[in-house]
Design a protein around this motif. Sequence first.
Motif, PDB file in Angstrom:
ATOM      1  N   VAL A 245    -115.216 -21.627 -71.171  1.00  0.00           N
ATOM      2  CA  VAL A 245    -113.781 -21.470 -70.945  1.00  0.00           C
ATOM      3  C   VAL A 245    -113.245 -22.521 -70.452  1.00  0.00           C
ATOM      4  CG1 VAL A 245    -112.186 -19.901 -69.858  1.00  0.00           C
ATOM      5  CG2 VAL A 245    -114.165 -18.904 -70.851  1.00  0.00           C
ATOM      6  N   SER A 246    -113.674 -23.300 -69.283  1.00  0.00           N
ATOM      7  CA  SER A 246    -112.885 -24.321 -68.547  1.00  0.00           C
ATOM      8  C   SER A 246    -113.063 -25.508 -69.375  1.00  0.00           C
ATOM      9  CB  SER A 246    -113.876 -24.562 -67.235  1.00  0.00           C
ATOM     10  OG  SER A 246    -114.966 -25.062 -67.570  1.00  0.00           O
ATOM     11  N   SER A 247    -114.045 -26.058 -70.099  1.00  0.00           N
ATOM     12  CA  SER A 247    -114.079 -27.327 -71.037  1.00  0.00           C
ATOM     13  C   SER A 247    -113.015 -27.357 -72.034  1.00  0.00           C
ATOM     14  CB  SER A 247    -115.558 -27.303 -71.685  1.00  0.00           C
ATOM     15  OG  SER A 247    -115.696 -26.233 -72.525  1.00  0.00           O
ATOM     16  N   VAL A 248    -112.547 -26.133 -72.487  1.00  0.00           N
ATOM     17  CA  VAL A 248    -111.314 -25.901 -73.302  1.00  0.00           C
ATOM     18  C   VAL A 248    -110.045 -26.376 -72.626  1.00  0.00           C
ATOM     19  CG1 VAL A 248    -110.288 -24.559 -75.282  1.00  0.00           C
ATOM     20  CG2 VAL A 248    -112.717 -24.516 -74.903  1.00  0.00           C
ATOM     21  N   LYS A 249    -110.086 -26.176 -71.342  1.00  0.00           N
ATOM     22  CA  LYS A 249    -108.805 -26.242 -70.638  1.00  0.00           C
ATOM     23  C   LYS A 249    -108.617 -27.573 -70.131  1.00  0.00           C
ATOM     24  CE  LYS A 249    -109.455 -22.595 -68.418  1.00  0.00           C
ATOM     25  NZ  LYS A 249    -108.845 -21.477 -67.280  1.00  0.00           N
ATOM     26  N   ILE A 250    -109.518 -28.501 -70.363  1.00  0.00           N
ATOM     27  CA  ILE A 250    -109.380 -30.096 -69.802  1.00  0.00           C
ATOM     28  C   ILE A 250    -108.271 -30.718 -70.299  1.00  0.00           C
ATOM     29  CG2 ILE A 250    -110.343 -32.229 -69.421  1.00  0.00           C
ATOM     30  CD1 ILE A 250    -112.813 -30.727 -70.050  1.00  0.00           C
ATOM     31  N   PHE A 251    -107.442 -31.158 -69.309  1.00  0.00           N
ATOM     32  CA  PHE A 251    -106.006 -31.571 -70.040  1.00  0.00           C
ATOM     33  C   PHE A 251    -105.738 -32.964 -68.904  1.00  0.00           C
ATOM     34  CE2 PHE A 251    -101.435 -31.683 -69.063  1.00  0.00           C
ATOM     35  CZ  PHE A 251    -101.044 -32.042 -70.352  1.00  0.00           C
ATOM     36  N   GLU A 252    -105.372 -32.585 -67.636  1.00  0.00           N
ATOM     37  CA  GLU A 252    -105.270 -33.662 -66.855  1.00  0.00           C
ATOM     38  C   GLU A 252    -106.038 -35.047 -66.609  1.00  0.00           C
ATOM     39  OE1 GLU A 252    -106.189 -30.865 -65.861  1.00  0.00           O
ATOM     40  OE2 GLU A 252    -107.817 -31.172 -64.373  1.00  0.00           O
ATOM     41  N   LEU A 253    -107.260 -34.672 -67.094  1.00  0.00           N
ATOM     42  CA  LEU A 253    -108.332 -35.787 -66.765  1.00  0.00           C
ATOM     43  C   LEU A 253    -107.890 -36.798 -68.134  1.00  0.00           C
ATOM     44  CD1 LEU A 253    -111.801 -34.583 -65.821  1.00  0.00           C
ATOM     45  CD2 LEU A 253    -110.147 -36.176 -64.476  1.00  0.00           C
ATOM     46  N   ILE A 254    -107.807 -36.409 -69.220  1.00  0.00           N
ATOM     47  CA  ILE A 254    -107.269 -37.026 -70.485  1.00  0.00           C
ATOM     48  C   ILE A 254    -106.270 -37.689 -70.264  1.00  0.00           C
ATOM     49  CG2 ILE A 254    -107.131 -37.015 -72.877  1.00  0.00           C
ATOM     50  CD1 ILE A 254    -108.903 -34.502 -72.984  1.00  0.00           C
ATOM     51  N   LEU A 255    -105.286 -37.017 -69.840  1.00  0.00           N
ATOM     52  CA  LEU A 255    -103.726 -37.699 -69.635  1.00  0.00           C
ATOM     53  C   LEU A 255    -103.928 -38.777 -68.674  1.00  0.00           C
ATOM     54  CD1 LEU A 255    -101.012 -37.377 -70.800  1.00  0.00           C
ATOM     55  CD2 LEU A 255    -100.438 -35.503 -68.828  1.00  0.00           C
ATOM     56  N   LEU A 256    -104.476 -38.537 -67.590  1.00  0.00           N
ATOM     57  CA  LEU A 256    -104.602 -39.540 -66.525  1.00  0.00           C
ATOM     58  C   LEU A 256    -105.199 -40.795 -66.853  1.00  0.00           C
ATOM     59  CD1 LEU A 256    -105.291 -37.298 -63.313  1.00  0.00           C
ATOM     60  CD2 LEU A 256    -103.264 -38.899 -63.636  1.00  0.00           C
ATOM     61  N   PHE A 257    -106.349 -40.727 -67.594  1.00  0.00           N
ATOM     62  CA  PHE A 257    -107.298 -41.815 -68.157  1.00  0.00           C
ATOM     63  C   PHE A 257    -106.512 -42.941 -68.955  1.00  0.00           C
ATOM     64  CE2 PHE A 257    -110.483 -40.249 -65.520  1.00  0.00           C
ATOM     65  CZ  PHE A 257    -111.510 -41.055 -65.239  1.00  0.00           C
ATOM     66  N   GLY A 258    -105.963 -42.087 -70.114  1.00  0.00           N
ATOM     67  CA  GLY A 258    -105.386 -42.886 -71.191  1.00  0.00           C
ATOM     68  C   GLY A 258    -104.011 -42.782 -71.492  1.00  0.00           C
ATOM     69  N   GLY A 259    -103.185 -41.992 -70.634  1.00  0.00           N
ATOM     70  CA  GLY A 259    -101.821 -41.776 -70.728  1.00  0.00           C
ATOM     71  C   GLY A 259    -101.061 -42.895 -69.765  1.00  0.00           C
ATOM     72  N   SER A 260     -99.847 -42.911 -69.989  1.00  0.00           N
ATOM     73  CA  SER A 260     -98.941 -43.585 -69.181  1.00  0.00           C
ATOM     74  C   SER A 260     -97.377 -42.418 -68.747  1.00  0.00           C
ATOM     75  CB  SER A 260     -98.316 -44.917 -69.486  1.00  0.00           C
ATOM     76  OG  SER A 260     -97.777 -44.774 -70.604  1.00  0.00           O
ATOM     77  N   SER A 261     -96.408 -43.038 -68.415  1.00  0.00           N
ATOM     78  CA  SER A 261     -95.321 -42.145 -67.975  1.00  0.00           C
ATOM     79  C   SER A 261     -94.539 -42.238 -69.350  1.00  0.00           C
ATOM     80  CB  SER A 261     -94.365 -42.989 -66.863  1.00  0.00           C
ATOM     81  OG  SER A 261     -94.325 -44.364 -67.333  1.00  0.00           O
ATOM     82  N   SER A 262     -94.739 -42.973 -70.470  1.00  0.00           N
ATOM     83  CA  SER A 262     -94.252 -43.214 -71.479  1.00  0.00           C
ATOM     84  C   SER A 262     -94.827 -43.006 -72.997  1.00  0.00           C
ATOM     85  CB  SER A 262     -93.193 -44.514 -71.668  1.00  0.00           C
ATOM     86  OG  SER A 262     -94.274 -45.603 -71.658  1.00  0.00           O
TER      87      SER A 262
END
Length: 321
Positions: A245-262
């Motif tokens: 259940v928890s592995s499907v809800k991973i969100f912040e790690l991917i956004l933090l590692f590869g994303g930016s503010s824009s």
Amino acid sequence: MAATLLDKPRTAPVRTPRRRAGGGAGSPLARQQRRMFWPFAAPALLVYGVLFLAPVGYALWTSLYRWDGMGDMQWRGLGNYQVLLKDPSFRTSVGNTLELMFVGGTVTFVISFALTLVLREMKARLFARSVLFFPCLVNGMVFGIAAGFLFSPTGPVNQALHFLGVTTPPKWLSTDNLLPMVLGTLIWTATGYYTSIIMAAVDQIPAYLYEAAELDGANAWQRFRHVTLPCAWDVISVCAVLWTVSSVKIFELILLFGGSSSNYPPVSSWNTALYVYSEAFPQATVPRLGMATAAAIVSLLMVTVATLVLRRLMRRDPIEY
């Protein structure tokens, strides 16, 4: 003699009523349980229906429409689901989600079992368990900041590799290595959590079972296989469901590692949660809430099927000790 042993008794034998375990259907205990069922269960069912079933039903209804969240809703039927099946970004997201679920789960539980095997023999296992559990208390943003410092081209990890003679260290934070970095961080943070739960179950196993196994000549692996695993199987199966259940809800790690503010992270690192977020909150286009809810429904069905199959495969007869 007028009376002999063969004479029939003048009175009928007294028959005591049979008592069923836990009381029969008409027993006072059963009547009391029936009277108290709805007063106790209704609040929980009401909260479950309002906070879970109603949002899921509304999301299922929204997934059948084209809607930007502001204007009128336009009926599309199953058109959103047909678009999802043809969308390469969604197929990539589903593949990454399954990779995080199965590869990450397998590595996490193998390490957890190995740590359980070692910690059970340690004297300071409570301290070691606390150290392993500590990463679960840290916010995901800290890991993103720490990864940017540790794995930058001039960071401590590459400096250490240069010191060991590695002239061309890997580009840790490149697009190709983004998903493995997320997977490694996820395994690091989750291993201590599941090790602590499994160790709590192992602590409840009676010591005489291990002593009997040692008298029979069983080594550490055999004691783990024939004593620890069967006795802690129920807890392990619950941990497997929690991971699914928890592995499907991973969100912040991917956004933090590869994303930016824009910018969002590259599509090659997306999972279904990030796909839903990108459809609901796009950066350059209008929101597509119908597509977002359709992807969320597919993700819910995927985790439901995975959980049911997992529970079916891991079902065993309970062991009483």
